[in-house]
Design a protein around this motif. Structure first.
Motif, PDB file in Angstrom:
ATOM      1  N   GLY A  60     -38.902   9.896 -56.258  1.00 31.14           N
ATOM      2  CA  GLY A  60     -39.365   9.372 -54.731  1.00 31.14           C
ATOM      3  C   GLY A  60     -40.551  10.204 -53.569  1.00 31.14           C
ATOM      4  N   ALA A  61     -39.826  10.005 -53.231  1.00 34.48           N
ATOM      5  CA  ALA A  61     -40.427  11.117 -52.079  1.00 34.48           C
ATOM      6  C   ALA A  61     -40.424  12.864 -52.764  1.00 34.48           C
ATOM      7  N   GLU A  62     -40.106  12.936 -53.229  1.00 37.07           N
ATOM      8  CA  GLU A  62     -39.610  14.513 -54.471  1.00 37.07           C
ATOM      9  C   GLU A  62     -40.035  15.780 -52.630  1.00 37.07           C
ATOM     10  N   VAL A  63     -39.057  15.389 -52.061  1.00 33.48           N
ATOM     11  CA  VAL A  63     -38.916  16.452 -51.304  1.00 33.48           C
ATOM     12  C   VAL A  63     -36.942  17.119 -51.473  1.00 33.48           C
ATOM     13  N   VAL A  64     -36.853  16.743 -51.967  1.00 34.18           N
ATOM     14  CA  VAL A  64     -35.592  17.134 -52.192  1.00 34.18           C
ATOM     15  C   VAL A  64     -35.785  18.003 -54.480  1.00 34.18           C
ATOM     16  N   LYS A  65     -35.288  19.290 -53.983  1.00 30.75           N
ATOM     17  CA  LYS A  65     -35.573  20.139 -55.302  1.00 30.75           C
ATOM     18  C   LYS A  65     -34.294  20.915 -55.884  1.00 30.75           C
ATOM     19  N   THR A  90     -45.942  11.295 -41.894  1.00 29.99           N
ATOM     20  CA  THR A  90     -47.600  10.635 -42.219  1.00 29.99           C
ATOM     21  C   THR A  90     -46.977  10.095 -43.071  1.00 29.99           C
ATOM     22  N   GLY A  91     -45.951   9.025 -43.320  1.00 26.35           N
ATOM     23  CA  GLY A  91     -46.001   7.757 -44.379  1.00 26.35           C
ATOM     24  C   GLY A  91     -44.799   8.096 -44.887  1.00 26.35           C
ATOM     25  N   TYR A  92     -44.000   9.349 -44.973  1.00 25.62           N
ATOM     26  CA  TYR A  92     -43.126   9.533 -45.271  1.00 25.62           C
ATOM     27  C   TYR A  92     -41.564   9.175 -44.769  1.00 25.62           C
ATOM     28  N   GLY A  93     -41.920   8.711 -43.344  1.00 30.34           N
ATOM     29  CA  GLY A  93     -40.481   8.809 -42.573  1.00 30.34           C
ATOM     30  C   GLY A  93     -40.070  10.286 -41.435  1.00 30.34           C
ATOM     31  N   LEU A  94     -39.346  10.468 -41.063  1.00 34.27           N
ATOM     32  CA  LEU A  94     -38.838  11.289 -40.377  1.00 34.27           C
ATOM     33  C   LEU A  94     -37.337  11.714 -41.062  1.00 34.27           C
ATOM     34  N   HIS A  95     -37.796  12.780 -41.689  1.00 31.99           N
ATOM     35  CA  HIS A  95     -36.337  13.906 -42.484  1.00 31.99           C
ATOM     36  C   HIS A  95     -36.273  12.789 -44.010  1.00 31.99           C
ATOM     37  N   THR A  96     -36.945  12.478 -44.394  1.00 31.03           N
ATOM     38  CA  THR A  96     -36.696  11.873 -45.727  1.00 31.03           C
ATOM     39  C   THR A  96     -36.075  12.467 -46.507  1.00 31.03           C
ATOM     40  N   ASP A  97     -34.582  11.739 -47.347  1.00 32.87           N
ATOM     41  CA  ASP A  97     -33.879  12.304 -48.406  1.00 32.87           C
ATOM     42  C   ASP A  97     -32.412  13.145 -47.635  1.00 32.87           C
ATOM     43  N   LYS A  98     -32.380  13.785 -46.600  1.00 35.40           N
ATOM     44  CA  LYS A  98     -31.889  13.763 -45.823  1.00 35.40           C
ATOM     45  C   LYS A  98     -30.462  13.796 -46.442  1.00 35.40           C
ATOM     46  N   ALA A  99     -29.871  12.705 -46.813  1.00 35.01           N
ATOM     47  CA  ALA A  99     -28.709  12.115 -47.494  1.00 35.01           C
ATOM     48  C   ALA A  99     -27.989  12.923 -48.459  1.00 35.01           C
ATOM     49  N   PHE A 144     -38.227  27.397 -42.402  1.00 30.80           N
ATOM     50  CA  PHE A 144     -39.386  28.085 -42.032  1.00 30.80           C
ATOM     51  C   PHE A 144     -40.277  26.628 -41.900  1.00 30.80           C
ATOM     52  N   LYS A 145     -40.318  26.715 -40.674  1.00 29.87           N
ATOM     53  CA  LYS A 145     -40.864  25.509 -39.732  1.00 29.87           C
ATOM     54  C   LYS A 145     -42.335  25.486 -40.103  1.00 29.87           C
ATOM     55  N   GLY A 146     -42.629  24.802 -40.490  1.00 30.15           N
ATOM     56  CA  GLY A 146     -44.217  23.634 -40.224  1.00 30.15           C
ATOM     57  C   GLY A 146     -44.782  22.963 -40.074  1.00 30.15           C
ATOM     58  N   PRO A 147     -46.490  22.271 -39.213  1.00 30.52           N
ATOM     59  CA  PRO A 147     -46.496  21.710 -38.505  1.00 30.52           C
ATOM     60  C   PRO A 147     -46.428  20.244 -39.240  1.00 30.52           C
ATOM     61  N   ALA A 148     -45.939  19.915 -40.147  1.00 36.04           N
ATOM     62  CA  ALA A 148     -45.119  18.190 -40.778  1.00 36.04           C
ATOM     63  C   ALA A 148     -44.070  18.615 -41.191  1.00 36.04           C
ATOM     64  N   ILE A 149     -43.564  19.905 -41.784  1.00 37.37           N
ATOM     65  CA  ILE A 149     -42.316  19.798 -43.036  1.00 37.37           C
ATOM     66  C   ILE A 149     -42.216  21.090 -42.734  1.00 37.37           C
TER      67      ILE A 149
END
Length: 159
Positions: A60-65, A90-99, A144-149
């Motif tokens: 999916g969004a490939e944010v959990v690794k 930015t097109g993926y939604g907020l807190h994508t795949d948090k669960a 680590f806090k980034g500008p969008a992630i």
């Protein structure tokens, strides 16, 4: 797709905890981690002259690794779980795949520090570096806090 995540989350949380990490064997640990998180597409990257890298990236969004890094002699250097937490849409939604991120963290915390799962989840939801000592392992959470992630990372090592 949402129903798949719900079913996968339920399966992960219903998993029985493993007895202990086997940081002496890359093969045994990657198999155990794959089974623990119910990895849909595990992959081992082999590059000549470098230690092997096992990885599982949630589709999916490939944010959990999740990664298992090999050390010399076929041992395990560390296990990492990372969530790239979208904090600006930015097109993926907020807190994508948090669960799913929290389900995988719960499953791995149950494997490595079964009596401190809530402490690991609390750290993972926070913004401060935290180290949690377990029997035979140490978990270090960094943020680590980034500008969008925002990068949320747990590294499991054997002391």
């Amino acid at each position: 797709m949402k129903y798949t995540y719900v079913a996968l989350t339920a399966a992960i949380l219903a998993s029985t905890p493993a007895i202990a990490a086997d940081f002496s064997s890359f093969e045994a640990e990657t198999e155990a981690v794959s089974n623990t998180i119910k990895c849909p597409l595990p992959k081992v990257t082999k590059i000549s002259g470098m230690p092997d890298l096992w990885g599982c990236i949630l589709p999916g969004a490939e944010v959990v690794k999740v990664f298992v890094n090999a050390a010399d002699g076929g041992r395990v250097e560390n296990v990492k779980i990372m969530w790239n937490d979208w904090t600006r849409d930015t097109g993926y939604g907020l807190h994508t795949d948090k669960a799913m991120a929290e389900a995988w963290v719960t499953a791995l915390a149950t494997r490595y520090v079964s009596t401190q799962v809530q402490e690991v989840l609390t750290a993972f939801r926070g913004t401060s570096t935290v180290t949690i000592k377990g029997e035979g392992v140490s978990l270090k959470y960094t943020y680590f806090k980034g500008p969008a992630i925002d990068e949320r990372l747990i590294t499991v090592t054997a002391p």
